[in-house]
Design an enzyme around this catalytic site. Structure first.
Site, PDB file in Angstrom:
ATOM      1  N   GLN A 146       0.222 -24.584  64.715  1.00 11.31           N
ATOM      2  CA  GLN A 146       0.046 -25.663  65.689  1.00 11.31           C
ATOM      3  C   GLN A 146       0.138 -27.020  64.991  1.00 11.31           C
ATOM      4  OE1 GLN A 146       0.109 -25.477  68.798  1.00 11.31           O
ATOM      5  NE2 GLN A 146      -0.523 -23.406  69.366  1.00 11.31           N
ATOM      6  N   PHE A 177       2.236 -11.760  69.231  1.00 10.37           N
ATOM      7  CA  PHE A 177       2.838 -13.025  68.799  1.00 10.37           C
ATOM      8  C   PHE A 177       1.843 -13.729  67.866  1.00 10.37           C
ATOM      9  CE2 PHE A 177       4.126 -11.930  73.097  1.00 10.37           C
ATOM     10  CZ  PHE A 177       5.514 -11.907  73.019  1.00 10.37           C
ATOM     11  N   CYS A 198       2.868 -22.751  75.717  1.00  7.00           N
ATOM     12  CA  CYS A 198       3.258 -24.161  75.564  1.00  7.00           C
ATOM     13  C   CYS A 198       4.304 -24.535  76.607  1.00  7.00           C
ATOM     14  CB  CYS A 198       3.772 -24.436  74.152  1.00  7.00           C
ATOM     15  SG  CYS A 198       5.220 -23.489  73.729  1.00  7.00           S
TER      16      CYS A 198
HETATM   17  C1  LIG Z   1       3.680 -19.924  69.638  1.00  6.61           C
HETATM   18  S1  LIG Z   1       3.760 -19.017  68.168  1.00  6.61           S
HETATM   19  C2  LIG Z   1       2.105 -18.406  68.086  1.00  6.61           C
HETATM   20  C3  LIG Z   1       1.626 -18.029  66.721  1.00  6.61           C
HETATM   21  C4  LIG Z   1       0.133 -17.826  66.554  1.00  6.61           C
HETATM   22  N1  LIG Z   1      -0.479 -17.130  67.646  1.00  6.61           N
HETATM   23  C5  LIG Z   1      -0.577 -19.139  66.288  1.00  6.61           C
HETATM   24  O1  LIG Z   1      -1.353 -19.583  67.140  1.00  6.61           O
HETATM   25  O2  LIG Z   1      -0.342 -19.745  65.235  1.00  6.61           O
HETATM   26  C6  LIG Z   1       4.741 -17.656  68.666  1.00  6.61           C
HETATM   27  C7  LIG Z   1       4.959 -16.614  67.604  1.00  6.61           C
HETATM   28  O3  LIG Z   1       5.665 -15.521  68.189  1.00  6.61           O
HETATM   29  C8  LIG Z   1       6.608 -15.015  67.274  1.00  6.61           C
HETATM   30  N2  LIG Z   1       7.609 -14.288  68.083  1.00  6.61           N
HETATM   31  C9  LIG Z   1       8.643 -14.812  68.786  1.00  6.61           C
HETATM   32  N3  LIG Z   1       9.268 -13.830  69.478  1.00  6.61           N
HETATM   33  C10 LIG Z   1       8.619 -12.678  69.208  1.00  6.61           C
HETATM   34  C11 LIG Z   1       8.784 -11.327  69.630  1.00  6.61           C
HETATM   35  N4  LIG Z   1       9.758 -10.983  70.481  1.00  6.61           N
HETATM   36  N5  LIG Z   1       7.936 -10.404  69.164  1.00  6.61           N
HETATM   37  C12 LIG Z   1       6.932 -10.743  68.295  1.00  6.61           C
HETATM   38  N6  LIG Z   1       6.730 -12.008  67.846  1.00  6.61           N
HETATM   39  C13 LIG Z   1       7.557 -12.974  68.313  1.00  6.61           C
HETATM   40  C14 LIG Z   1       7.100 -16.235  66.516  1.00  6.61           C
HETATM   41  O4  LIG Z   1       7.643 -15.872  65.272  1.00  6.61           O
HETATM   42  C15 LIG Z   1       5.802 -17.049  66.404  1.00  6.61           C
HETATM   43  O5  LIG Z   1       5.115 -16.732  65.217  1.00  6.61           O
END
Ligand SMILES: C[S@@+](CC[C@H](N)C(=O)[O-])C[C@H]1O[C@@H](n2cnc3c(N)ncnc32)[C@H](O)[C@@H]1O
Length: 403
Positions: A234, A263, A357
């Site tokens: 973030q 995620f 977001c």
């Molecule tokens: C908004 S970030 C949230 C990360 C964490 N929860 C944080 O608050 O720091 C979204 C995360 O989802 C991962 N991501 C995107 N597409 C994905 C998928 N299909 N399966 C698993 N992870 C995914 C990205 O690499 C990223 O780390």
């Protein structure tokens, strides 16, 4: 008002008067023509009447540049940044911060209403304690050695001496690097929680400042996290703290023992929940983020980390008969793929805590879960990105009684 050299300055463009009553997807104020087609006016505010010069008439919408403010909004303020209007980064600097919050509240509530969910369950947004100089991460374009951004119109490069959204350490590095970066076209600067946690990418041939650091250390909820260059974290540390507190409270409120953190990024939520529950399963697809998460989970024996796409890993968990109490879901802007949503519902968590977001994809995914037996309890927007049109929100859904 009209940017010199912008498309609006072309001769032969037509002049219109328009009532602005909303915001478009990119943060431009929006009115309607006689056929109901949107007219986007950058720099306007909902509630204003403006005179504007049309520079693009598209099939779906019209874009115009304001040339006169006929009825200004009482919420209009002087934008403090001299680059405001040229730069893509901020869209709402000219709107008083309290009104920005009201606009963000409406953005979330309107998206929920549009899919038939109850807008009244959207709480008042949590204001940021520090609406300026909050960003811990900057991505600059570099041209002829100079760092800057790309202009709103014509996508032309412009130099940035300072950015009012960036943490002071990023602005200090920007001043130091300005005019000296002849070996790259991009420069990524990240600063972590400790004063000396700095990463400048790519590695430069300059003696000073040091560059090429592969990660920074961040601190959240009293725990340190390694965050590598490509991994997500973030951008507003103070608001991320509040988000973690809200998420933790929502998870623990239902007495969860097994929690899914889908995620998971570098593992912030999973690591901070591990002390409070029996078991956490973290799922993440990015290799660098998973390596960071594995490092960040050092010493935590009750966190299992699964590398892969959520839609596939969660389906495998359903097939394996995994039982979870709470699913914490924090996808990228596009939201969850239908297969991921199907698997979350099939795992039958008592509660889903959805961090988003993007109000549009949030509303779509909440609707899909409500249609499958979940009740939406509340949505809490957070001003994670002051002066921009972006808004973060936490939503809580509970499995309907008897389902
Ligand atoms: C908004 S970030 C949230 C990360 C964490 N929860 C944080 O608050 O720091 C979204 C995360 O989802 C991962 N991501 C995107 N597409 C994905 C998928 N299909 N399966 C698993 N992870 C995914 C990205 O690499 C990223 O780390």
């Amino acid at each position: 008002m009209a940017e010199p050299g912008s498309p609006a300055a072309h001769a032969g463009d037509d002049i219109i008067e328009v009532e602005l009553d909303g915001l478009g997807p990119r943060g431009d104020a929006c009115g309607r023509d006689d056929d109901g087609k949107p007219i986007y006016v950058a720099g306007g505010i909902p509630g204003e009447r403006v005179r504007a010069r049309v520079y693009k008439r598209g099939r779906i919408s019209t874009s115009a540049e304001m040339i006169a403010l006929l009825r200004p909004s009482p919420h209009r303020v002087e934008a403090p940044c001299p680059l405001f209007g040229h730069c893509n980064g901020c869209q709402l600097q000219h709107v008083a911060i309290e009104r920005q919050l009201a606009i963000k509240h409406a953005m979330v509530a309107d998206q929920l209403g549009a899919v038939g969910l109850e807008p009244a369950c959207v709480r008042a947004p949590l204001a940021a304690p520090s609406p300026w100089h909050y960003r811990n991460h900057a991505r600059f374009t570099v041209k002829r050695g100079r760092l800057g951004f790309v202009r709103r119109h014509r996508h032309a490069f412009f130099e940035v001496p300072q950015c009012l959204l960036m943490e002071p350490r990023i602005n200090a590095l920007l001043a130091t690097l300005q005019g000296r970066l002849h070996e790259t076209t991009q420069c990524n600067i990240r600063v972590g929680a400790p004063d000396d946690a700095i990463s400048i990418q790519p590695r430069l041939s300059l003696d000073e400042p040091a560059s090429g650091q592969p990660f920074v250390i961040e601190v959240l909820g009293g725990r340190s996290f390694r965050v590598s260059t490509p991994a997500f974290f973030q951008v507003h540390r103070a608001q991320a703290e509040r988000m973690v507190e809200l998420v933790r409270a929502a998870v623990l409120e239902v007495g969860a023992t097994v929690v899914l953190d889908a995620f998971a990024g570098v593992g912030t939520f999973a690591a901070l929940l591990a002390a409070h529950v029996e078991h956490v399963i973290a799922v993440e697809e990015s290799g660098p983020a998973v390596r960071d998460a594995s490092y960040n989970f050092g010493g935590l024996s009750n966190v299992a980390l699964r590398l892969g796409k959520a839609e596939q890993v969660l389906r495998a968990m359903v097939d394996e008969g995994t039982a979870i109490d709470v699913a914490l879901v924090d996808p990228p802007r596009a939201g969850c793929l239908p297969d991921a949503l199907d698997a979350i519902v099939a795992l039958r968590p008592r509660r889903v805590v959805y961090v988003s977001c993007d109000p549009g994809s949030l509303a779509r995914d909440l609707r899909a879960m409500v249609d499958r037996g979940y009740a939406l309890s509340w949505v809490q927007p957070l001003d994670m990105f002051p002066h921009t049109v972006h808004v973060e929100a936490i939503a809580v859904l509970d499995r309907a009684a008897g389902d």
